[in-house]
Design a protein around this motif. Sequence first.
Motif, PDB file in Angstrom:
ATOM      1  N   SER A  99       9.114  -7.056 -24.697  1.00 28.99           N
ATOM      2  CA  SER A  99       9.947  -7.628 -25.771  1.00 28.99           C
ATOM      3  C   SER A  99      11.422  -7.312 -25.544  1.00 28.99           C
ATOM      4  O   SER A  99      12.125  -6.869 -26.451  1.00 28.99           O
ATOM      5  CB  SER A  99       9.497  -7.084 -27.136  1.00 28.99           C
ATOM      6  N   LEU A 100      11.865  -7.556 -24.327  1.00 27.76           N
ATOM      7  CA  LEU A 100      13.227  -7.185 -23.968  1.00 27.76           C
ATOM      8  C   LEU A 100      14.255  -8.003 -24.742  1.00 27.76           C
ATOM      9  O   LEU A 100      14.034  -9.191 -25.053  1.00 27.76           O
ATOM     10  CB  LEU A 100      13.432  -7.355 -22.464  1.00 27.76           C
ATOM     11  N   LYS A 101      15.373  -7.331 -25.043  1.00 24.45           N
ATOM     12  CA  LYS A 101      16.456  -7.938 -25.813  1.00 24.45           C
ATOM     13  C   LYS A 101      17.735  -7.915 -24.969  1.00 24.45           C
ATOM     14  O   LYS A 101      17.859  -7.081 -24.065  1.00 24.45           O
ATOM     15  CB  LYS A 101      16.705  -7.127 -27.091  1.00 24.45           C
ATOM     16  N   PRO A 102      18.693  -8.788 -25.276  1.00 25.15           N
ATOM     17  CA  PRO A 102      19.965  -8.730 -24.541  1.00 25.15           C
ATOM     18  C   PRO A 102      20.615  -7.346 -24.602  1.00 25.15           C
ATOM     19  O   PRO A 102      21.279  -6.939 -23.641  1.00 25.15           O
ATOM     20  CB  PRO A 102      20.809  -9.788 -25.258  1.00 25.15           C
ATOM     21  N   GLY A 103      20.392  -6.615 -25.689  1.00 24.67           N
ATOM     22  CA  GLY A 103      20.940  -5.273 -25.813  1.00 24.67           C
ATOM     23  C   GLY A 103      20.330  -4.256 -24.864  1.00 24.67           C
ATOM     24  O   GLY A 103      20.854  -3.146 -24.744  1.00 24.67           O
ATOM     25  N   ASP A 104      19.245  -4.631 -24.196  1.00 21.17           N
ATOM     26  CA  ASP A 104      18.646  -3.748 -23.188  1.00 21.17           C
ATOM     27  C   ASP A 104      19.335  -3.895 -21.834  1.00 21.17           C
ATOM     28  O   ASP A 104      19.016  -3.147 -20.902  1.00 21.17           O
ATOM     29  CB  ASP A 104      17.157  -4.067 -23.031  1.00 21.17           C
ATOM     30  N   THR A 105      20.236  -4.843 -21.723  1.00 19.86           N
ATOM     31  CA  THR A 105      20.960  -5.035 -20.467  1.00 19.86           C
ATOM     32  C   THR A 105      21.776  -3.803 -20.132  1.00 19.86           C
ATOM     33  O   THR A 105      22.571  -3.331 -20.950  1.00 19.86           O
ATOM     34  CB  THR A 105      21.889  -6.264 -20.566  1.00 19.86           C
ATOM     35  N   ALA A 106      21.561  -3.267 -18.946  1.00 18.62           N
ATOM     36  CA  ALA A 106      22.231  -2.032 -18.528  1.00 18.62           C
ATOM     37  C   ALA A 106      21.834  -1.710 -17.098  1.00 18.62           C
ATOM     38  O   ALA A 106      20.935  -2.351 -16.537  1.00 18.62           O
ATOM     39  CB  ALA A 106      21.822  -0.872 -19.437  1.00 18.62           C
ATOM     40  N   VAL A 107      22.502  -0.719 -16.540  1.00 17.63           N
ATOM     41  CA  VAL A 107      22.030  -0.118 -15.297  1.00 17.63           C
ATOM     42  C   VAL A 107      21.093   1.026 -15.686  1.00 17.63           C
ATOM     43  O   VAL A 107      21.474   1.896 -16.485  1.00 17.63           O
ATOM     44  CB  VAL A 107      23.191   0.402 -14.437  1.00 17.63           C
ATOM     45  N   TYR A 108      19.896   1.001 -15.154  1.00 16.43           N
ATOM     46  CA  TYR A 108      18.893   2.009 -15.471  1.00 16.43           C
ATOM     47  C   TYR A 108      18.824   3.035 -14.340  1.00 16.43           C
ATOM     48  O   TYR A 108      18.717   2.672 -13.167  1.00 16.43           O
ATOM     49  CB  TYR A 108      17.536   1.347 -15.676  1.00 16.43           C
ATOM     50  N   TYR A 109      18.865   4.302 -14.723  1.00 15.92           N
ATOM     51  CA  TYR A 109      18.856   5.407 -13.768  1.00 15.92           C
ATOM     52  C   TYR A 109      17.592   6.243 -13.922  1.00 15.92           C
ATOM     53  O   TYR A 109      17.227   6.626 -15.034  1.00 15.92           O
ATOM     54  CB  TYR A 109      20.072   6.312 -13.984  1.00 15.92           C
ATOM     55  N   CYS A 110      16.989   6.520 -12.816  1.00 12.35           N
ATOM     56  CA  CYS A 110      15.841   7.415 -12.777  1.00 12.35           C
ATOM     57  C   CYS A 110      16.338   8.856 -12.743  1.00 12.35           C
ATOM     58  O   CYS A 110      17.355   9.158 -12.097  1.00 12.35           O
ATOM     59  CB  CYS A 110      15.025   7.101 -11.527  1.00 12.35           C
ATOM     60  N   TYR A 111      15.607   9.733 -13.392  1.00 14.85           N
ATOM     61  CA  TYR A 111      15.966  11.151 -13.460  1.00 14.85           C
ATOM     62  C   TYR A 111      14.725  11.994 -13.153  1.00 14.85           C
ATOM     63  O   TYR A 111      13.606  11.653 -13.552  1.00 14.85           O
ATOM     64  CB  TYR A 111      16.471  11.494 -14.863  1.00 14.85           C
ATOM     65  N   ALA A 112      14.943  13.095 -12.457  1.00 14.57           N
ATOM     66  CA  ALA A 112      13.860  14.043 -12.218  1.00 14.57           C
ATOM     67  C   ALA A 112      14.429  15.454 -12.193  1.00 14.57           C
ATOM     68  O   ALA A 112      15.486  15.702 -11.599  1.00 14.57           O
ATOM     69  CB  ALA A 112      13.132  13.737 -10.916  1.00 14.57           C
ATOM     70  N   GLN A 113      13.720  16.347 -12.837  1.00 15.23           N
ATOM     71  CA  GLN A 113      14.067  17.777 -12.787  1.00 15.23           C
ATOM     72  C   GLN A 113      13.251  18.349 -11.631  1.00 15.23           C
ATOM     73  O   GLN A 113      12.032  18.495 -11.748  1.00 15.23           O
ATOM     74  CB  GLN A 113      13.703  18.421 -14.110  1.00 15.23           C
ATOM     75  N   THR A 114      13.928  18.659 -10.535  1.00 18.78           N
ATOM     76  CA  THR A 114      13.208  18.973  -9.304  1.00 18.78           C
ATOM     77  C   THR A 114      13.412  20.419  -8.898  1.00 18.78           C
ATOM     78  O   THR A 114      14.411  21.057  -9.243  1.00 18.78           O
ATOM     79  CB  THR A 114      13.662  18.052  -8.161  1.00 18.78           C
ATOM     80  N   TYR A 115      12.449  20.929  -8.129  1.00 18.82           N
ATOM     81  CA  TYR A 115      12.494  22.318  -7.665  1.00 18.82           C
ATOM     82  C   TYR A 115      12.424  22.329  -6.141  1.00 18.82           C
ATOM     83  O   TYR A 115      11.513  21.756  -5.543  1.00 18.82           O
ATOM     84  CB  TYR A 115      11.326  23.102  -8.240  1.00 18.82           C
ATOM     85  N   ILE A 144      10.687  18.489  -1.771  1.00 21.55           N
ATOM     86  CA  ILE A 144      10.259  18.682  -3.159  1.00 21.55           C
ATOM     87  C   ILE A 144       9.185  19.752  -3.208  1.00 21.55           C
ATOM     88  O   ILE A 144       8.132  19.597  -2.598  1.00 21.55           O
ATOM     89  CB  ILE A 144       9.703  17.374  -3.757  1.00 21.55           C
ATOM     90  N   LEU A 145       9.465  20.826  -3.926  1.00 24.79           N
ATOM     91  CA  LEU A 145       8.453  21.857  -4.138  1.00 24.79           C
ATOM     92  C   LEU A 145       7.824  21.713  -5.511  1.00 24.79           C
ATOM     93  O   LEU A 145       6.770  22.284  -5.775  1.00 24.79           O
ATOM     94  CB  LEU A 145       9.065  23.242  -3.983  1.00 24.79           C
ATOM     95  N   GLY A 146       8.464  20.946  -6.376  1.00 26.91           N
ATOM     96  CA  GLY A 146       7.921  20.722  -7.706  1.00 26.91           C
ATOM     97  C   GLY A 146       8.805  19.788  -8.500  1.00 26.91           C
ATOM     98  O   GLY A 146      10.006  19.679  -8.233  1.00 26.91           O
ATOM     99  N   ILE A 147       8.220  19.067  -9.429  1.00 26.55           N
ATOM    100  CA  ILE A 147       8.957  18.206 -10.348  1.00 26.55           C
ATOM    101  C   ILE A 147       8.472  18.489 -11.748  1.00 26.55           C
ATOM    102  O   ILE A 147       7.267  18.491 -12.000  1.00 26.55           O
ATOM    103  CB  ILE A 147       8.770  16.715 -10.023  1.00 26.55           C
ATOM    104  N   ALA A 148       9.385  18.718 -12.665  1.00 31.58           N
ATOM    105  CA  ALA A 148       9.034  18.936 -14.066  1.00 31.58           C
ATOM    106  C   ALA A 148       9.216  17.612 -14.817  1.00 31.58           C
ATOM    107  O   ALA A 148       8.488  16.681 -14.608  1.00 31.58           O
ATOM    108  CB  ALA A 148       9.845  20.067 -14.653  1.00 31.58           C
ATOM    109  N   ASP A 149      10.251  17.521 -15.643  1.00 30.29           N
ATOM    110  CA  ASP A 149      10.482  16.288 -16.388  1.00 30.29           C
ATOM    111  C   ASP A 149      10.924  15.162 -15.472  1.00 30.29           C
ATOM    112  O   ASP A 149      11.642  15.379 -14.490  1.00 30.29           O
ATOM    113  CB  ASP A 149      11.567  16.497 -17.448  1.00 30.29           C
TER     114      ASP A 149
END
Length: 118
Positions: free
Chosen positions: A84-100, A28-33
Amino acid sequence: QVQLVESGGGLVQPGGSLRLSCAASGRILGIADMGWYRQVPGKQRELVAIITRGENTNYADSVKGRCAISRDNAKNTVYLEMNSLKPGDTAVYYCYAQTYAGVWYDSWGQGIQVTVSS
């Protein structure tokens, strides 16, 4: 090669809270978003929250007021506090990074299951 490793998912009752973490490692040389997306079977992956390196944030309307995204640039880590989690929040959550690493590109984690159910 950059690896993103998520942690903190699991089963929680409606109204409960969870804190997701995602640590980036590798060349990793840098991470933006950095951010979090989620996906349920049969639907497109959708943005949950995103944070810039300068800590400007943006949230999906469905989670505004219930979630908070933050990051630790020294640790190349992003967090998602969900309340305040709801049943509609059920999902697979993915991490994202804009990397350099010589060029800018999008990196994704493997995904972590969050289930909200009584």
